[in-house]
Design a protein around this motif. Structure first.
Motif, PDB file in Angstrom:
ATOM      1  N   ARG A 281      86.635  42.859  36.160  1.00 27.90           N
ATOM      2  CA  ARG A 281      86.034  42.509  34.877  1.00 27.90           C
ATOM      3  C   ARG A 281      84.536  42.808  34.798  1.00 27.90           C
ATOM      4  N   GLY A 282      83.964  43.410  35.846  1.00 26.59           N
ATOM      5  CA  GLY A 282      82.563  43.814  35.747  1.00 26.59           C
ATOM      6  C   GLY A 282      81.710  43.250  36.859  1.00 26.59           C
ATOM      7  N   GLN A 283      80.415  43.592  36.805  1.00 23.73           N
ATOM      8  CA  GLN A 283      79.481  43.173  37.840  1.00 23.73           C
ATOM      9  C   GLN A 283      78.129  42.840  37.240  1.00 23.73           C
ATOM     10  N   ASP A 284      77.373  42.036  37.971  1.00 30.51           N
ATOM     11  CA  ASP A 284      75.994  41.702  37.642  1.00 30.51           C
ATOM     12  C   ASP A 284      75.156  41.848  38.907  1.00 30.51           C
ATOM     13  N   PHE A 285      73.851  41.909  38.719  1.00 28.50           N
ATOM     14  CA  PHE A 285      72.913  41.905  39.842  1.00 28.50           C
ATOM     15  C   PHE A 285      71.991  40.700  39.714  1.00 28.50           C
ATOM     16  N   ALA A 286      71.510  40.193  40.849  1.00 24.22           N
ATOM     17  CA  ALA A 286      70.709  38.963  40.829  1.00 24.22           C
ATOM     18  C   ALA A 286      69.630  38.995  41.902  1.00 24.22           C
ATOM     19  N   HIS A 287      68.591  38.204  41.671  1.00 26.47           N
ATOM     20  CA  HIS A 287      67.564  37.874  42.663  1.00 26.47           C
ATOM     21  C   HIS A 287      66.677  39.057  43.049  1.00 26.47           C
ATOM     22  N   ALA A 288      66.255  39.835  42.059  1.00 24.19           N
ATOM     23  CA  ALA A 288      65.376  40.969  42.351  1.00 24.19           C
ATOM     24  C   ALA A 288      64.070  40.538  43.005  1.00 24.19           C
ATOM     25  N   LEU A 289      63.536  39.394  42.619  1.00 20.23           N
ATOM     26  CA  LEU A 289      62.265  38.944  43.189  1.00 20.23           C
ATOM     27  C   LEU A 289      62.398  38.569  44.662  1.00 20.23           C
ATOM     28  N   HIS A 290      63.632  38.368  45.111  1.00 17.37           N
ATOM     29  CA  HIS A 290      63.845  38.014  46.512  1.00 17.37           C
ATOM     30  C   HIS A 290      63.917  39.235  47.425  1.00 17.37           C
ATOM     31  N   SER A 291      64.191  40.404  46.891  1.00 20.96           N
ATOM     32  CA  SER A 291      64.284  41.591  47.737  1.00 20.96           C
ATOM     33  C   SER A 291      62.965  41.889  48.451  1.00 20.96           C
ATOM     34  N   PRO A 292      61.818  41.944  47.753  1.00 20.93           N
ATOM     35  CA  PRO A 292      60.558  42.198  48.471  1.00 20.93           C
ATOM     36  C   PRO A 292      60.237  41.121  49.507  1.00 20.93           C
ATOM     37  N   TYR A 293      60.648  39.885  49.245  1.00 24.89           N
ATOM     38  CA  TYR A 293      60.421  38.824  50.228  1.00 24.89           C
ATOM     39  C   TYR A 293      61.136  39.150  51.534  1.00 24.89           C
ATOM     40  N   TRP A 294      62.404  39.568  51.452  1.00 23.78           N
ATOM     41  CA  TRP A 294      63.156  39.884  52.659  1.00 23.78           C
ATOM     42  C   TRP A 294      62.661  41.156  53.319  1.00 23.78           C
ATOM     43  N   TRP A 295      62.216  42.130  52.545  1.00 20.10           N
ATOM     44  CA  TRP A 295      61.621  43.323  53.156  1.00 20.10           C
ATOM     45  C   TRP A 295      60.361  42.951  53.929  1.00 20.10           C
ATOM     46  N   LEU A 296      59.561  42.065  53.349  1.00 16.10           N
ATOM     47  CA  LEU A 296      58.351  41.614  54.029  1.00 16.10           C
ATOM     48  C   LEU A 296      58.691  40.873  55.319  1.00 16.10           C
ATOM     49  N   LYS A 297      59.667  39.955  55.249  1.00 15.20           N
ATOM     50  CA  LYS A 297      60.089  39.229  56.448  1.00 15.20           C
ATOM     51  C   LYS A 297      60.564  40.187  57.539  1.00 15.20           C
ATOM     52  N   CYS A 298      61.348  41.162  57.149  1.00 12.83           N
ATOM     53  CA  CYS A 298      61.859  42.117  58.140  1.00 12.83           C
ATOM     54  C   CYS A 298      60.725  42.956  58.732  1.00 12.83           C
ATOM     55  N   ALA A 299      59.740  43.274  57.917  1.00  9.62           N
ATOM     56  CA  ALA A 299      58.628  44.096  58.398  1.00  9.62           C
ATOM     57  C   ALA A 299      57.766  43.365  59.429  1.00  9.62           C
ATOM     58  N   VAL A 300      57.601  42.050  59.267  1.00  7.40           N
ATOM     59  CA  VAL A 300      56.738  41.287  60.185  1.00  7.40           C
ATOM     60  C   VAL A 300      57.534  40.576  61.266  1.00  7.40           C
ATOM     61  N   GLY A 301      58.871  40.626  61.176  1.00  8.40           N
ATOM     62  CA  GLY A 301      59.743  39.905  62.112  1.00  8.40           C
ATOM     63  C   GLY A 301      60.513  38.856  61.347  1.00  8.40           C
ATOM     64  N   SER A 302      61.833  39.009  61.277  1.00 10.31           N
ATOM     65  CA  SER A 302      62.614  38.179  60.364  1.00 10.31           C
ATOM     66  C   SER A 302      62.578  36.699  60.711  1.00 10.31           C
ATOM     67  N   SER A 303      62.214  36.359  61.948  1.00 11.46           N
ATOM     68  CA  SER A 303      62.092  34.945  62.318  1.00 11.46           C
ATOM     69  C   SER A 303      60.656  34.440  62.253  1.00 11.46           C
ATOM     70  N   ASN A 304      59.739  35.288  61.799  1.00 13.19           N
ATOM     71  CA  ASN A 304      58.319  34.925  61.756  1.00 13.19           C
ATOM     72  C   ASN A 304      57.989  34.266  60.421  1.00 13.19           C
ATOM     73  N   ASP A 305      58.464  33.037  60.254  1.00 14.67           N
ATOM     74  CA  ASP A 305      58.258  32.329  58.983  1.00 14.67           C
ATOM     75  C   ASP A 305      56.828  31.853  58.787  1.00 14.67           C
ATOM     76  N   ARG A 306      56.010  31.902  59.840  1.00 20.84           N
ATOM     77  CA  ARG A 306      54.635  31.404  59.739  1.00 20.84           C
ATOM     78  C   ARG A 306      53.639  32.497  59.357  1.00 20.84           C
ATOM     79  N   HIS A 307      54.105  33.720  59.224  1.00 24.22           N
ATOM     80  CA  HIS A 307      53.189  34.782  58.808  1.00 24.22           C
ATOM     81  C   HIS A 307      52.624  34.437  57.429  1.00 24.22           C
ATOM     82  N   PRO A 308      51.302  34.587  57.247  1.00 24.48           N
ATOM     83  CA  PRO A 308      50.700  34.134  55.980  1.00 24.48           C
ATOM     84  C   PRO A 308      51.264  34.826  54.743  1.00 24.48           C
ATOM     85  N   LEU A 309      51.597  36.112  54.845  1.00 25.31           N
ATOM     86  CA  LEU A 309      52.168  36.792  53.684  1.00 25.31           C
ATOM     87  C   LEU A 309      53.558  36.252  53.360  1.00 25.31           C
TER      88      LEU A 309
END
Length: 243
Positions: free
Chosen positions: A167-195
């Motif tokens: 019956r179709g599809q939707d997309f969601a959470h575009a603002l969260h994609s850059p957050y996860w790219w940033l986390k992966c770039a600095v270390g996905s478990s590095n939650d204390r990175h200031p950015l």
């Protein structure tokens, strides 16, 4: 923060809903608020204990209608403890990417939808997820992590093979994609990175406040970089099990 469109699913009073792989319960809570009879289903006992506490709190303060029912059930998505066609709506949000035998899980999801009922499946979208995998091995190569990246058309075809109608599809959470790219770039478990911490605070503010500007921006960006894709299916009223 919902990935599934409840208006599209027709969730309301007396709708029988199962949220398979409910996690922290966000989709179960919304169904309960709308008056549905909800099963929050997961294999993680600790998550289910917290969901049960939240169900009780919602009932106590009148956040859910008095007639609505909500329960938690622990079990395996590959062997759902329900008969065929028991649920009006089946939701499986962000779980199939964790399951090695996704075909078996899909068969169970399709089995417990009643004829005339609806299934919603969401997974990480191919491009945002592919970028995360390229940036960080740690992001996915861990116990309970993501075991595959889906293309939406391939997942759609897997589900259609079980006799449902698309019956179709939707997309969601575009603002969260850059957050996860940033986390992966600095270390996905590095939650204390200031950015990372700064972006997380922005997302938390957005979820709580839902300002018109960011809601409009996310709707515009979802077709381009939405973090998740949601696929919607109906089970035909006259349903024959696939051979």
């Amino acid at each position: 923060m919902l990935t599934v469109d409840y208006d599209r699913l027709g969730v309301g009073p007396d709708t029988r809903v199962i949220d398979v792989g409910c996690g922290a319960g966000r989709h179960s809570f919304e169904a309960y608020r709308r008056g549905a009879d909800v099963v929050a289903f997961d294999q993680n006992a600790a998550d289910l204990a917290e969901v049960e506490v939240m169900f009780a709190a919602m009932s106590e303060v009148g956040e859910a209608p008095a007639h609505a029912k909500a329960e938690t059930v622990q079990g395996d998505a590959l062997d759902l403890p329900y008969g065929d066609g028991e649920f009006d709506v089946v939701i499986a949000s962000e779980i199939l990417e964790h399951i090695p035998d996704d075909d078996a899980a899909i068969a169970e999801l399709a089995r417990v939808v009643k004829p005339g009922g609806k299934l919603a499946v969401t997974v990480p979208r191919w491009l945002p997820e592919r970028i995360c995998w390229a940036l960080s091995e740690e992001y996915h190569a861990n116990e309970g992590g993501h075991v595959r990246i889906y293309r939406a058309d391939r997942l759609r075809d897997k589900i259609l093979a079980h006799g449902l109608d698309y019956r179709g599809q939707d997309f969601a959470h575009a603002l969260h994609s850059p957050y996860w790219w940033l986390k992966c770039a600095v270390g996905s478990s590095n939650d204390r990175h200031p950015l990372v911490r700064g972006y997380q605070r922005v997302l938390e503010w957005d979820i709580v406040s839902a300002p018109a500007a960011t809601r409009t921006a996310e709707r515009a960006l979802n077709p381009l970089i939405g973090k998740s894709v949601a696929l919607y299916f109906d089970k035909p009223l006259y349903f024959d099990k696939p051979c």
